[in-house]
Design a protein around this motif. Structure first.
Motif, short mmCIF file in Angstrom:
data_model
loop_
_atom_site.label_atom_id
_atom_site.label_comp_id
_atom_site.label_asym_id
_atom_site.label_seq_id
_atom_site.Cartn_x
_atom_site.Cartn_y
_atom_site.Cartn_z
N LYS A 106 0.89 -1.15 0.00
CA LYS A 106 0.00 0.00 0.00
C LYS A 106 0.93 1.20 0.00
N TYR A 128 -3.53 0.15 -8.25
CA TYR A 128 -4.96 0.36 -8.11
C TYR A 128 -5.15 1.56 -7.18
N VAL A 129 -5.90 2.55 -7.61
CA VAL A 129 -6.12 3.76 -6.82
C VAL A 129 -7.22 3.51 -5.79
N LEU A 130 -6.86 3.63 -4.51
CA LEU A 130 -7.85 3.49 -3.43
C LEU A 130 -8.55 4.81 -3.15
N SER A 131 -7.77 5.89 -3.05
CA SER A 131 -8.35 7.21 -2.80
C SER A 131 -7.43 8.27 -3.38
N PRO A 147 -10.23 6.87 -7.87
CA PRO A 147 -10.50 5.66 -7.09
C PRO A 147 -11.18 4.58 -7.93
N GLY A 148 -10.71 3.35 -7.76
CA GLY A 148 -11.27 2.22 -8.47
C GLY A 148 -10.63 1.95 -9.82
N GLU A 149 -9.71 2.80 -10.24
CA GLU A 149 -9.05 2.58 -11.52
C GLU A 149 -7.71 1.89 -11.30
N ALA A 150 -7.34 1.05 -12.27
CA ALA A 150 -6.10 0.26 -12.18
C ALA A 150 -5.29 0.45 -13.45
N GLU A 170 -3.64 7.33 -2.41
CA GLU A 170 -3.44 6.04 -1.75
C GLU A 170 -3.61 4.94 -2.80
N LEU A 171 -2.59 4.06 -2.91
CA LEU A 171 -2.58 3.03 -3.94
C LEU A 171 -2.33 1.65 -3.37
N LEU A 172 -2.83 0.63 -4.04
CA LEU A 172 -2.37 -0.74 -3.86
C LEU A 172 -1.46 -1.02 -5.04
#
Length: 190
Positions: A106, A128-131, A147-150, A170-172
Motif C-alpha cells: 500500500k 490500483y487507486v484506493l483514494s 478511485p477504483g481505476e487500475a 493512496e494506492l495498492l
C-alpha cells in the motif's frame, strides 16, 4: 500410521493439485527445478517420499512457503504485520511477507514535482487507486486516474506517478519480476 507418515502421504496430492492449478506440465516443472519428470511423477503419485531437498526446490519453483507443500497447520495470527517504510518521498506499507514475486504494497504518494527524467527499471507493476487522484506518466502518455481505476505496465517503459492534487493519493501496488503480470484466475466450468 504416525503423524509424520500422514503428512508425507499428503504431499503428493498437494504437489499434483498445485501443478494442475498453475497449469504447468511435469516437463516444464522438471526444466524449472532440475528434478526429473520421473521423480516428479513418482512424488505426485506417492510412489516416492519427498525429501527436504526436493521440497525446497519445488517451493522455490512455485513460490510458495514450504508449509504449503507439506500441509503444515496454520500457525498463529495470519495477519501481515509489517513496518511502514519510506521509499523516497512515498510511504510504503508491505502487504505480503512471502519471499519471491510479486510483492504487494500500500503506497501513500504525496504531491511531488516532476523529475527531469522518468524512471526505468526491471519489473512489471500493477497499481490500483484506493483514494485521491493519481497522475501517471508512462512513456508519452499522461494519465489521470481516480478511485477504483487500475493500471499495469512494464517498468522498463519510462514512468513516474504522483498525486494529481495537493493531497496524497493512496494506492495498492503489485510489483513483479520483469515480464510477469498479475492474473486473476477463475475455476473452469464443468
Amino acid at each position: 500410521m504416525t503423524d509424520v507418515d500422514r503428512v508425507l502421504d499428503g504431499v503428493g496430492p498437494r504437489l499434483k493439485a498445485l501443478r494442475k492449478d498453475r497449469g504447468t506440465t511435469l516437463s516444464a516443472l522438471s526444466e524449472r527445478t532440475g528434478i526429473s519428470v520421473s521423480t516428479l511423477s513418482r512424488l505426485e503419485s506417492g510412489q516416492r517420499k519427498a525429501t527436504l531437498e526436493l521440497l525446497l526446490n519445488l517451493a522455490a519453483a512455485y513460490q510458495v512457503p514450504l508449509d504449503d507443500l507439506v500441509g503444515a497447520p496454520p500457525v498463529g495470527d495470519p495477519r501481515v504485520r509489517s513496518e511502514p517504510r519510506k521509499i523516497g518521498d512515498m510511504l510504503a506499507i508491505p502487504l505480503s511477507r512471502q519471499p519471491g514475486q510479486p510483492q504487494a504494497f500500500k503506497l501513500l504518494v504525496p504531491p511531488r514535482p516532476l523529475p527531469e527524467k522518468l524512471a526505468t527499471h526491471e519489473g512489471y507493476e500493477w497499481l490500483y487507486v484506493l483514494s485521491g487522484r493519481l497522475r501517471l506518466l508512462l512513456g508519452d502518455a499522461d494519465v489521470l486516474m481516480g478511485p477504483g481505476e487500475a493500471a499495469e505496465f512494464d517498468t522498463r517503459t519510462p514512468h513516474w506517478f504522483g498525486s494529481a492534487t495537493e493531497h496524497p493519493v493512496e494506492l495498492l501496488v503489485l510489483f513483479g519480476k520483469q515480464g510477469e503480470r498479475a492474473h486473476l484466475r477463475a475455476a473452469a466450468r464443468k
